[in-house]
Motif scaffolding. Structure first.
Motif, short mmCIF file in Angstrom:
data_model
loop_
_atom_site.label_atom_id
_atom_site.label_comp_id
_atom_site.label_asym_id
_atom_site.label_seq_id
_atom_site.Cartn_x
_atom_site.Cartn_y
_atom_site.Cartn_z
N TYR A 42 0.86 -1.19 0.00
CA TYR A 42 0.00 0.00 0.00
C TYR A 42 0.89 1.23 0.00
CZ TYR A 42 -3.94 -3.03 1.14
OH TYR A 42 -4.90 -4.00 1.10
N MET A 43 1.14 1.79 -1.16
CA MET A 43 2.06 2.92 -1.26
C MET A 43 1.49 4.15 -0.55
SD MET A 43 5.07 2.80 -2.42
CE MET A 43 5.55 1.80 -3.80
N CYS A 44 0.15 4.21 -0.45
CA CYS A 44 -0.48 5.39 0.15
C CYS A 44 -0.43 5.33 1.68
CB CYS A 44 -1.92 5.55 -0.33
SG CYS A 44 -2.96 4.15 0.10
N SER A 45 -0.06 4.16 2.23
CA SER A 45 -0.01 4.03 3.69
C SER A 45 1.18 4.82 4.23
CB SER A 45 0.12 2.56 4.08
OG SER A 45 1.39 2.09 3.65
N GLU A 46 1.20 5.01 5.53
CA GLU A 46 2.31 5.72 6.17
C GLU A 46 3.64 5.08 5.78
OE1 GLU A 46 2.87 8.29 8.34
OE2 GLU A 46 0.83 9.00 7.98
N ASN A 47 3.68 3.73 5.84
CA ASN A 47 4.92 3.03 5.53
C ASN A 47 5.32 3.22 4.06
OD1 ASN A 47 5.08 2.16 8.11
ND2 ASN A 47 4.41 0.05 7.70
N PRO A 71 -4.95 9.32 -10.46
CA PRO A 71 -4.45 10.52 -9.78
C PRO A 71 -5.56 11.26 -9.03
CG PRO A 71 -4.33 10.76 -12.19
CD PRO A 71 -4.66 9.33 -11.90
N ARG A 72 -6.80 11.02 -9.42
CA ARG A 72 -7.91 11.66 -8.71
C ARG A 72 -7.96 11.18 -7.26
NH1 ARG A 72 -11.83 14.33 -11.82
NH2 ARG A 72 -13.11 14.32 -9.98
N MET A 73 -7.44 9.97 -7.01
CA MET A 73 -7.47 9.43 -5.65
C MET A 73 -6.29 9.95 -4.82
SD MET A 73 -10.18 7.57 -5.63
CE MET A 73 -9.96 6.89 -4.00
N HIS A 74 -5.07 9.72 -5.31
CA HIS A 74 -3.92 9.93 -4.42
C HIS A 74 -2.82 10.83 -4.96
CE1 HIS A 74 -4.83 7.85 -0.81
NE2 HIS A 74 -5.16 6.73 -1.42
N GLU A 75 -3.08 11.54 -6.06
CA GLU A 75 -2.04 12.43 -6.55
C GLU A 75 -1.66 13.45 -5.48
OE1 GLU A 75 -1.20 14.32 -10.79
OE2 GLU A 75 -2.81 15.36 -9.76
N ALA A 76 -2.70 14.00 -4.84
CA ALA A 76 -2.44 15.01 -3.79
C ALA A 76 -1.61 14.40 -2.65
CB ALA A 76 -3.75 15.55 -3.26
N THR A 77 -1.92 13.15 -2.29
CA THR A 77 -1.17 12.47 -1.22
C THR A 77 0.31 12.41 -1.56
OG1 THR A 77 -3.10 11.04 -1.00
CG2 THR A 77 -1.09 10.33 0.15
N PHE A 78 0.60 11.90 -2.77
CA PHE A 78 2.00 11.69 -3.13
C PHE A 78 2.74 13.01 -3.38
CE2 PHE A 78 0.13 7.48 -4.43
CZ PHE A 78 0.69 6.78 -3.36
N ARG A 79 2.00 14.02 -3.80
CA ARG A 79 2.65 15.33 -3.95
C ARG A 79 3.11 15.84 -2.59
NH1 ARG A 79 -0.90 18.45 -8.61
NH2 ARG A 79 0.25 17.58 -10.35
N LYS A 80 2.22 15.65 -1.60
CA LYS A 80 2.59 16.08 -0.24
C LYS A 80 3.78 15.28 0.28
CE LYS A 80 -1.87 17.88 1.21
NZ LYS A 80 -3.18 17.30 1.48
#
Lengths: 663, 325
Positions: A42-47, A71-80
């Motif tokens: 899970y790349m979006c997880s904390e780990n 990218p609609r789901m997690h682009e913002a996450t990975f940018r942060k």
């Protein structure tokens, strides 16, 4: 030298079950420019994010590609994530290997091959990315609500209660919408007007709410936080500031044969009229198609009798322009036209009516003063047959494919009220299924059957015809497996509902997307159900999908919460992916300005050196980055290719195409 | 036509002498009777070479992009079809309208020397037109041709009228005609995709990339053409495949779609006789069908159907299916 990191996400089994994620990550290690490639559950997880941050620091990455969901789901996450590790957030590209790949493929080899291509494509793009910085734009602290039905009223009240100015634009002469036409409301059977009109009055009295009735949105420019809206105030031929609502004009008007739309055209009204007793604003309006003075120039009786001089036959449509930070669309619904349903004999028999017409016939303020009388002869109907799903759940193409959602409940309501008020009537209901999910809904329906003895017949109606003044309803009873004919005095059609047609124009003006049934599309069916994909535009009520009053009110309040959340901000971060013209190549031809939906492009005269000491003044495009939304329409319109889009440059897109085509 | 030429010369002289204009754009005599060329006249003396006859087919409007930037006013003689290009260029802010003085001149359809030569006549010395007869005097004698057989392709289906004028020199009215400019396009549409591909492949294979079509086209007036711009990433691709190079024409047709006034200059100047105007006309026909009839250059303001959106616009799937509005 580019140092790209690639991160392939399994998304649990969402991706990993169809794509060989280990192989994809391995292959990417050999791509030119890639110095690090890994896969994780899970790349979006904390780990997962930690893995990315660490790699950015350890390998001194200049850009990253995440192979994951849309990218609609997690682009913002990975940018942060990237930003936290010191990388510019716009040096991140997402390869969508879930929605675009694993979810739509079954064969692992094929899906893996495609995932490799998609990640390669993102690598090709990220290599040409440039660091970008977001700007800021101010927020206008005022909201626009389009539509003054219960959805619009509730949204406006909630936003205004939070302290923000709200304008309600209503195309009719009064707010209230469809709910104002209803008699009783399910499942509690309280009178619709009794619960609606206090809210209407609240709107009128609220110092933060401005009701623009008899008005329509004409043009919308700008963007979230900064919409510029042009509103047409239609000529009502009555001065709103003077009219006291005394109704003398209505009594004196000699042209009384206009169809009363509020009563579903079941009776008539004068050319000058107030739609109903509790109308807000309580101001008369003249129907120009019907008014003798406006049509022939002769009459003027209402003007003569008006004690306050409110009548103005010279009134013209006027336009006002206002700025808003957010827009709520609450344009509502109408019952569908029944032209395609000859089998029910609606056009030929006065006593075949729609459910909304029945509401008016049962309402104390309706054409029969609340006494149920047949439209044809004014007698009391003794046998009443309801037909459900008229035009709903229709696969024939004549009606709508969807369930209108409210009909099962209002038909149960009608049946129950009729049995209550007229115990000597016989009530039959033809249904396909009875759908009553909702608090106290099934109990309500069971009461109709068990306590009020309503005869529910599972089966569809094939034909309604008139025989000696009786309406013969021919249908099938699937439980008893027989064809039956019910001799009825009144037939009520639970007609499907559809979005109010004016929503198409509104959607076009707002660049809000619309589905095949003309319902406005929400940003995410589950997680962003009240937001339009167009930033700053919110959806309330049936314009987004069929729903009853409690759901509409909930959605309207949800909209208000979103609007308030936006309006409390002083500034919004702007998208740095904006258009940028190459002045050396710009012809100044204005084509880009013509296609720009946001009015972001203007022109300036600039002096250019031609060589040999000569100069030339040329007209060139200039983009306001605070207004540009990065849609890219200008870049594809520009004939010389002078316009480009930051973050999505022509070079980046061409390199993506090349990466896809490369064998 | 001689009387029209006399009148034009008279006006050109008067305008230059009075100082009302700094220059006049017209046509000057060539080496032969059939090759007059566009020219700028700045003095009365230079007007000795002025000519206006049945070979003055060139569209002068594009020259005004540069000329209208110069000091002083520029007078220009525009035939009916040229005025559409003029309007389109004004609309795109390429011509400074206030610096131009437009003299509308009659046309009566221009002759195509290639078509005359194709009739087997060489060494043409002079040509005289009387009604529908064209008397061609050559070193080998006099021959009479039927005029509709030897007019420029762009003139054969022209029904255009002057859209802009500050004054006019029209001594004879061109009779109204009933012609269908889309006849050739319809023939192409009737072909199968394979036939059409073969047709264009053959036609475009003749292209020598002389760029005459682009240079003459009033819609192709970019400060820097994408084909001349190394940054556009198109240049190197052309070397891959010969046909890819020739797709230049298809890209060009896309670039001018919605802006092309159908002035027909591309086909007129093509030394290889490629019917380039048919690409543009196909776009015009499609735009008419999908968005309602539209003639680029009819006015000098407003949006084109391809750069505007109206509620009545064809839906994308209608466009895909080529369904008429």
């Amino acid at each position: 030298m580019q140092r790209i990191g690639v991160f392939i996400c399994w998304c649990g089994s969402n991706i990993a079950a169809t794509v060989d994620v280990v192989k994809v990550a391995e292959v990417m290690k050999n791509e030119p420019g890639v110095v690090f490639s890994a896969n994780y559950q899970y790349m979006c997880s904390e780990n997962g994010q930690q893995l990315i941050k660490q790699a950015i620091k350890e390998h001194n990455l200049t850009g990253i590609v995440v192979g994951s969901c849309s990218p609609r789901m997690h682009e913002a996450t990975f940018r942060k994530t990237a930003e936290a590790a010191g990388l510019n957030p716009y040096m991140v590209e997402i390869a969508n290997i879930r929605e675009h790949c694993s979810w739509i493929h079954k064969d692992m080899d094929e899906a893996t091959e495609k995932a490799i291509i998609l990640v390669r494509t993102a690598i090709a793009k990220v290599k040409l990315n440039a660091p970008l910085t977001a700007g800021e734009s101010p927020v206008v602290k005022r909201a626009l609500v389009i539509g003054g039905g219960i959805a619009g009223i509730q949204a406006a009240l909630d936003i205004a209660d939070a302290g923000f100015e709200v304008d309600i634009v209503e195309k009719n002469a009064t707010i209230g919408g469809r709910m104002a036409q209803l008699d009783k409301t399910f499942p509690t059977l309280d009178c619709s007007a009794c619960i609606l009109t206090p809210k209407m009055v609240d709107c009128a009295q609220h110092e933060k709410i401005d009701i623009l009735s008899y008005s329509e949105v004409e043009d919308v420019k700008g963007f979230v936080g900064n919409f510029n809206v042009k509103i047409r105030r239609k000529a009502r031929y009555v001065d709103e500031t003077k009219c006291t609502g005394c109704k003398v004009c209505m009594d004196k008007c000699p042209s009384k044969k206009g169809l009363n739309a509020f009563n579903m055209n079941l009776n008539t009204r004068p050319a000058i009229h107030i739609p109903f007793a509790q109308a807000i604003p309580n101001v008369a309006v003249i129907d120009p198609e019907q008014c003798i003075k406006l049509k022939t120039g002769k009459c003027g009786i209402c003007q003569k009798f008006c004690g306050v001089g409110a009548i103005d036959y010279e009134q013209k449509d006027t336009f006002i322009e206002r700025q808003y930070g957010a827009i709520v669309v609450a344009t509502g619904f109408k019952p569908i036209a029944l032209d395609a349903f000859n089998e029910y004999g609606y056009a030929d028999n006065k006593d075949v009516i729609t459910s909304l017409e029945l509401e008016r016939l049962m309402n104390a303020a309706g054409p029969t003063n609340g006494v149920l009388l047949r439209p044809s002869d004014g007698t009391h109907p003794k046998v009443i047959t309801f037909i459900q799903c008229v035009g709903s759940r229709d696969s024939s193409g004549c009606g709508k494919p969807y369930c209108s959602k409210i009909c099962c409940m209002y038909t149960a309501k009608h049946a129950m009220l009729l049995r209550e008020k007229y115990p000597d009537t016989e009530v039959h209901v033809f249904y396909i299924d009875v759908r009553t999910p909702g608090k106290n809904y099934d109990e309500f329906y069971r009461r109709a059957v068990e306590q009020y003895g309503v005869d529910y017949i599972k089966g569809m109606v094939g034909k309604v015809y008139n025989e000696n003044g009786k309406l013969m309803v021919q249908g099938s009873n699937l439980i008893d497996n027989e064809q039956i004919t019910i001799e009825s005095d009144l037939v009520v059609l639970a007609t499907a509902i559809e979005p109010e047609p004016s929503v198409r124009k509104v959607a076009t003006l707002l660049t809000a997307s619309i589905d095949t049934n003309n319902f406005l599309t929400e940003s995410h069916a589950k997680l962003r159900p009240v937001e339009s994909p167009t930033a700053g535009v919110y959806l309330a009520g049936v314009c987004q999908g069929p729903k009853d009053i409690p759901e509409t009110v909930s959605q309207a309040s949800a909209c208000a919460a979103k609007v308030i959340g936006l309006l409390v901000k002083d500034k919004l971060k702007t998208n740095p992916c904006v258009a940028i013209p190459d002045e050396m190549m710009c012809n100044g031809c204005s084509q880009c300005a013509n296609v720009c939906a946001y009015g972001a492009i203007t022109y300036v005269d600039k002096e250019f050196r031609l060589g040999g000491g000569k100069t030339e003044v040329r007209r060139v495009a200039s983009v306001n980055p605070a207004v540009c939304q990065g849609c890219g329409a200008c870049t594809v319109t520009c004939p010389s290719g002078a316009m480009d889009l930051k973050g999505f440059s022509s070079k980046q897109i061409m390199s993506e195409v090349e990466a896809i085509c490369k064998k | 036509m001689k009387d029209v030429e006399m009148k034009m010369l008279e006006r050109a002289k008067a305008l230059l002498e009075s100082g009302e204009v700094a220059r006049v754009i017209g046509w000057k005599k060539g080496d032969f009777c059939f090759d007059p060329a566009p020219a700028s006249f700045e003095t009365v003396e230079e007007l000795d070479n002025f000519v206006y006859d049945y070979f003055c087919g060139a569209n002068l409007s594009k020259y005004l992009i540069q000329m209208s930037k110069k000091e002083g006013k520029t007078a220009v003689f525009l035939k009916p079809c040229d005025t559409y290009s003029f309007n389109q260029l004004v609309k795109e802010h390429r011509i400074k309208r206030e610096n131009v003085y437009v003299i509308a001149v009659e046309c009566m359809a221009k002759l195509d020397i290639e078509k005359i030569k194709a009739k087997g006549i060489s060494m043409v010395e002079s040509v005289e037109v009387v009604g529908k007869e064209v008397k061609v005097t050559s070193a080998y004698g006099v021959e009479t041709l039927y005029k509709p057989d030897v007019v420029l392709t762009k003139c054969a289906t022209c029904t255009k009228t002057h859209q802009v004028k500050d004054e006019e020199i029209i001594l004879h009215e061109r009779p109204a005609r009933d012609v269908d400019r889309f006849e050739e396009v319809a023939k192409l549409e009737a072909m199968t995709a394979d036939e059409r591909f073969a047709f264009w492949r053959e036609q475009l294979s003749k292209c020598i990339r002389c760029n005459a079509c682009r240079n003459v086209c009033p819609a192709c007036s970019c400060v820097k053409c994408v084909f001349d711009n190394p940054a556009s990433g198109i240049a190197a691709k052309a070397n891959d495949d010969k046909f890819e190079e020739q797709l230049f024409h298809v890209i060009r047709a896309f670039h001018v779609a919605g802006r092309c006034t159908d002035c027909g200059e591309c086909s007129r100047v093509c030394p290889q006789n490629i019917p380039l105007h048919l690409l543009n006309r196909k776009f015009i026909k499609d735009i008419d069908n999908l968005y309602g009839e539209y003639q680029a250059g009819e006015t000098d303001e407003g949006k084109t159907p391809l750069t505007s959106y109206t509620e009545g616009d064809a839906e994308p799937n209608d466009v895909m299916n080529g369904e008429a509005k």
